[in-house]
Design an enzyme around this catalytic site. Structure first.
Site, PDB file in Angstrom:
ATOM      1  N   LYS A   1      10.622 -11.620  13.417  1.00  0.00           N
ATOM      2  CA  LYS A   1      10.909 -11.887  11.999  1.00  0.00           C
ATOM      3  C   LYS A   1      10.210 -10.869  11.092  1.00  0.00           C
ATOM      4  O   LYS A   1      10.847 -10.260  10.225  1.00  0.00           O
ATOM      5  CB  LYS A   1      10.451 -13.303  11.637  1.00  0.00           C
ATOM      6  CG  LYS A   1      10.758 -13.691  10.207  1.00  0.00           C
ATOM      7  CD  LYS A   1      10.173 -15.049   9.842  1.00  0.00           C
ATOM      8  CE  LYS A   1      11.199 -16.137  10.060  1.00  0.00           C
ATOM      9  NZ  LYS A   1      10.712 -17.462   9.616  1.00  0.00           N
ATOM     10  N   THR A   2       8.912 -10.666  11.289  1.00  0.00           N
ATOM     11  CA  THR A   2       8.218  -9.698  10.432  1.00  0.00           C
ATOM     12  C   THR A   2       8.730  -8.280  10.705  1.00  0.00           C
ATOM     13  O   THR A   2       8.757  -7.438   9.810  1.00  0.00           O
ATOM     14  CB  THR A   2       6.688  -9.766  10.622  1.00  0.00           C
ATOM     15  OG1 THR A   2       6.361  -9.574  11.992  1.00  0.00           O
ATOM     16  CG2 THR A   2       6.133 -11.093  10.150  1.00  0.00           C
TER      17      THR A   2
ATOM     18  N   GLU B   1       7.081   2.445   8.878  1.00  0.00           N
ATOM     19  CA  GLU B   1       7.618   3.547   8.082  1.00  0.00           C
ATOM     20  C   GLU B   1       9.008   4.009   8.447  1.00  0.00           C
ATOM     21  O   GLU B   1       9.716   4.580   7.619  1.00  0.00           O
ATOM     22  CB  GLU B   1       6.622   4.712   8.121  1.00  0.00           C
ATOM     23  CG  GLU B   1       5.302   4.204   7.578  1.00  0.00           C
ATOM     24  CD  GLU B   1       4.187   5.220   7.518  1.00  0.00           C
ATOM     25  OE1 GLU B   1       4.227   6.064   6.630  1.00  0.00           O
ATOM     26  OE2 GLU B   1       3.278   5.132   8.345  1.00  0.00           O
TER      27      GLU B   1
ATOM     28  N   GLY C   1       0.831  -1.205   0.000  1.00  0.00           N
ATOM     29  CA  GLY C   1       0.000   0.000   0.000  1.00  0.00           C
ATOM     30  C   GLY C   1       0.860   1.246   0.000  1.00  0.00           C
ATOM     31  O   GLY C   1       0.857   2.024  -0.938  1.00  0.00           O
ATOM     32  N   PHE C   2       1.614   1.433   1.094  1.00  0.00           N
ATOM     33  CA  PHE C   2       2.602   2.518   1.206  1.00  0.00           C
ATOM     34  C   PHE C   2       1.966   3.901   1.206  1.00  0.00           C
ATOM     35  O   PHE C   2       2.657   4.890   0.991  1.00  0.00           O
ATOM     36  CB  PHE C   2       3.645   2.417   0.087  1.00  0.00           C
ATOM     37  CG  PHE C   2       4.197   1.020  -0.089  1.00  0.00           C
ATOM     38  CD1 PHE C   2       4.837   0.391   0.963  1.00  0.00           C
ATOM     39  CD2 PHE C   2       4.050   0.336  -1.280  1.00  0.00           C
ATOM     40  CE1 PHE C   2       5.328  -0.894   0.823  1.00  0.00           C
ATOM     41  CE2 PHE C   2       4.547  -0.951  -1.428  1.00  0.00           C
ATOM     42  CZ  PHE C   2       5.189  -1.569  -0.381  1.00  0.00           C
TER      43      PHE C   2
ATOM     44  N   ASN D   1       6.682  -9.451  16.552  1.00  0.00           N
ATOM     45  CA  ASN D   1       7.208 -10.648  15.894  1.00  0.00           C
ATOM     46  C   ASN D   1       8.581 -10.265  15.339  1.00  0.00           C
ATOM     47  O   ASN D   1       8.682  -9.407  14.462  1.00  0.00           O
ATOM     48  CB  ASN D   1       6.263 -11.090  14.769  1.00  0.00           C
ATOM     49  CG  ASN D   1       6.770 -12.307  14.000  1.00  0.00           C
ATOM     50  OD1 ASN D   1       7.947 -12.385  13.638  1.00  0.00           O
ATOM     51  ND2 ASN D   1       5.890 -13.249  13.733  1.00  0.00           N
TER      52      ASN D   1
HETATM   53 MO1  MOS Z   1       1.521   5.256   5.155  1.00  0.00          MO
HETATM   54  S1  MOS Z   1       2.404   6.520   3.828  1.00  0.00           S
HETATM   55  O1  MOS Z   1       0.772   6.404   6.189  1.00  0.00           O
HETATM   56  O2  MOS Z   1       0.460   4.257   4.322  1.00  0.00           O
END
Ligand code: MOS
Length: 735
Positions: A629-630, A701, A239-240, A627
């Site tokens: 690993k993630t 992020e 998504g980002f 977690n």
């Molecule tokens: Mo993030 S840029 O708040 O999906």
């Protein structure tokens, strides 16, 4: 539950991993209601003006079902440009008039029996434009820069202390302009919407970070009550930020499906990802740092100009890190916007912090050289125990330990600070560092938990898994809160029929939804115990509730009697279920923020300018890991994107026509495997329970932040060239 027995934190494999590797996980475009038709968007090819469309040839094609243009678009409840104002603040292009605001704006939608027919028909629509002058030059538009009403979470301008006095007290100043490029998110899964009306009820399968936000946007836009709309998205292919709000295509899919009286699928092509669905704005950032000889900052200024669309204000909050990163008794930050005839920019991974840390971390490095001081020592000299611009103490911060850990692993002590002093054959070696940071926030969220007849527990929340690990960490949180084995808990998400969750953006899913899941599961556990002691058929009948524990899926009383959840559940006439709500403390007098320390090695060929990054060593203080690993995967992925921002990414706007000339993944460069070498991610243990009962701050992020600054600083160390403009391409190194 003591920490040894805790399931939270363990590096468990993703529960959705097998579904994805076997191709069973269904993404939005993989839902096929019967009698499905296919839609293709026609986009403007000019940046401004009026449009006239002749659809007769397209409509005559066999298999064409419906064509939507401004000539036949239904009048929407809040008609007209800018009037459609959903909660996420997007101004949509829904053909309510014949205006064109940017090159790439949707001007028609063709629906046909097949995608191929729809595409061909779209190409047969004749479009005439009455073009109007467009604003396409950032440089020219700067003369009419203006102050936006707001940043995401702050006022656009802020000052603290006495900046003039701070400047007067300084022995050294650095004052430079740093610039970053337009970028476009481009998750592997492009935007996609399947809209399906059954009478007056609408079901939408949408690639989104915010199912309930899409529902509200559609409700307001179409004038349909929210209860009549269901939005579903069990899997998101990245998504980002671009899927954080509903763009025009989502409402358009619903409109054409209603008109065509058939379910409709609308998938954006890769080249359609450059314009109508957001992107990171271009920034120009002036940073002034003033310090005493010993490195103590006395004043800072950060003045940012970024671009937005003529349609709507979006301000990239690049001053956000400057407000929070270093202790400085005086400071002033400003944010200004310039309007361009382009699509509306939006949040893109670490919005604000990603661009802002490039500028301020480059400036800190420049200051360190002016002072003849080690860049780590300069940062420690200005270490902030409280947020400088507000005075609020941080709930938890172990950045000092991050600098120490990552510096030791990197071997920073062996660095000769003189630019150009470290070589390997003809290659110049550069070592640079920077600080990473991203704020922590929480929003209200809800979850439900239900004991099923087979003795397993189903937990639900209308949240999202963008590939981040939400399915897995929520299962871990639930299993711990219940006292159940991980394998006997299932977590479901991505549906507005489930309890409401906030947007999965701003690194808030773990910190917001996690506590709701924990609450729901604690409440269910209590109900399960009460059900057992009230049940004449249970060995625990009439035990005191305080004497009964649920461990590893079995109810155990202090007197040794026990019953498995499966046995209890098999006698249930109705499922035992509970709901959990969690919300942040509104009156918080503290600040919560994550930090990290990044050390980067670059190798530059002085003849060709070819630049490689053989290693990155990073350590983060991000709260408790859900977690291991993630979490590591999130941070590594963020660093990869940081390297991409540092070295590759730039959407090239043709200032004559307003078109992105590299609007595809062949020419919009992102790193490939050969570009990415060693990335060592480590964590300093933390448990930020003052922020959130789970002690977690969110990790989606921060990984991208600071990376471009660290690379630019390493490039200076290697070459003596200070590159203040991203991306750092080889032409800038041999110039
Ligand atoms: Mo993030 S840029 O708040 O999906």
């Amino acid at each position: 539950m003591n920490d040894q027995s805790s399931i939270v934190g363990r590096p468990l494999d993703r529960v959705d991993g097998p579904l994805k590797t076997c191709g069973v996980a269904r993404y939005a475009a993989e839902f096929f209601p019967s009698n499905l038709a296919y839609a293709v968007i026609v986009q403007s090819t000019v940046p401004a003006g009026k449009v006239r469309l002749d659809v007769s040839a397209a409509r005559a094609m066999p298999g064409v079902v419906f064509i939507l243009t401004h000539d036949n678009a239904p009048e929407l409840p809040q008609k007209g440009r800018g009037a459609v104002n959903p909660p996420a603040g997007r101004t949509l292009s829904l053909m309510q008039d014949d205006d064109v605001h940017y090159n790439g704006e949707p001007i028609a939608v063709v629906v046909a029996d097949t995608f191929e027919i729809a595409s061909e028909a779209a190409s047969r629509i004749r479009v005439d434009y009455a073009t109007a002058p467009a604003s396409l030059s950032f440089e020219q538009a700067k003369s009419s820069a203006y102050k936006p009403e707001k940043l995401t979470r702050d006022q656009p301008d802020k000052s603290w202390g006495d900046v003039d006095a701070g400047l007067g007290a300084a022995a050294v100043r650095v004052d430079h302009v740093y610039t970053t490029s337009m970028e476009h998110h481009n998750p592997m899964e492009p935007h996609a919407t399947v809209a399906h009306w059954e009478g007056d009820r609408l079901t939408v399968y949408d690639a989104t970070q915010y199912v309930s936000g899409v529902r509200e946007t559609l409700s307001k836009t179409l004038g349909v009550p929210v209860e009549k709309i269901r939005v579903v998205d069990p899997f998101v292919g990245g998504g980002f930020g671009c899927k954080g709000s509903a763009w025009s295509h989502v409402a358009l899919a619903a409109l054409v499906a209603r008109a065509a009286q058939r379910p409709v699928k609308l998938v954006m092509a890769r080249w359609q990802m450059f314009g109508p669905v957001g992107g990171r704005p271009r920034t120009e950032q002036r940073v002034l740092l003033a310090a005493q000889r010993d490195g103590k900052l006395t004043a800072l200024r950060h003045d940012v100009i970024s671009h937005t669309s003529v349609m709507e204000d979006y301000a990239e909050a690049s001053t956000a890190p400057t407000r929070a990163l270093y202790a400085c008794e005086s400071g002033a930050v400003t944010q200004r916007l310039v309007k361009l005839n382009v699509g509306v920019p939006t949040f893109q991974r670490a919005p604000g912090e990603s661009t802002g840390t490039f500028a301020v971390e480059s400036a800190m490095d420049e200051l360190a050289y002016e002072l003849g001081m080690d860049p780590v020592a300069l940062r420690l000299r200005n270490y902030a125990e409280a947020e400088p611009s507000t005075g609020k103490p941080f709930t938890s911060k172990r950045l000092r330990e991050c600098y120490a850990l990552a510096a030791r692993k990197f071997g920073w002590a062996r660095r000769n600070p003189k630019p150009g002093s470290m070589r390997d054959g003809r290659q110049l070696i550069g070592w640079g560092m920077a600080t990473a940071t991203y704020p922590a926030h929480r929003q209200p969220a809800s979850a439900s938990a239900r004991l099923l007849r087979d003795g397993t527990v189903l937990v639900q929340s209308g949240t999202h898994d963008l590939g981040t690990g939400t399915y897995t960490i929520m299962t871990q949180i639930a299993a711990d809160a219940l006292g159940m084995p991980f394998e006997r808990v299932r977590f479901e998400l991505g549906d507005t029929m489930m309890p409401k969750a906030p947007v999965s953006g701003g690194s808030t899913t773990a910190s917001s939804v996690g506590p709701a899941v924990q609450e729901a599961c604690r409440a269910l556990r209590e109900k399960i115990v009460n059900a057992a002691i009230a049940d004449g058929g249970s060995p625990l009948y009439r035990a005191a509730a305080t004497d009964v524990d649920l461990r590893d899926g079995t109810l155990v009383a202090r007197n040794g009697r026990r019953e498995t959840l499966g046995a209890l559940a098999s006698r249930q006439s109705a499922p035992i279920e509970a709901k959990g709500d969690a919300k942040p403390d509104e009156a918080q007098k503290t600040a919560s923020r994550s930090f990290g320390a990044l050390f980067v090695e670059v190798r530059v060929d002085p003849a060709t300018g070819v630049l490689r990054v053989p290693r990155v060593v990073a350590a983060y203080t991000v709260g408790r890991l859900m977690n291991a690993k993630t979490a590591r995967s999130q941070l590594q992925g963020g660093i990869v994107w940081g390297l991409s921002q540092a070295l590759f990414e730039k959407s090239l706007l043709d200032e004559r026509y307003g078109r992105f000339v590299n609007g595809n993944l062949a020419e919009y460069h992102v790193p490939v495997n050969a570009d990415i070498q060693a990335i060592d991610v480590d964590f300093v243990d933390e448990n930020d329970t003052a922020f959130n009962p789970l002690g977690a701050r969110g990790i989606g992020e921060i990984g991208i932040t600071g990376v471009a600054g660290a690379v630019a600083n390493a490039v200076f160390h290697a070459t003596g060239k200070r590159i203040r403009d991203l991306p750092i391409t080889l032409d800038k190194l041999i110039a």
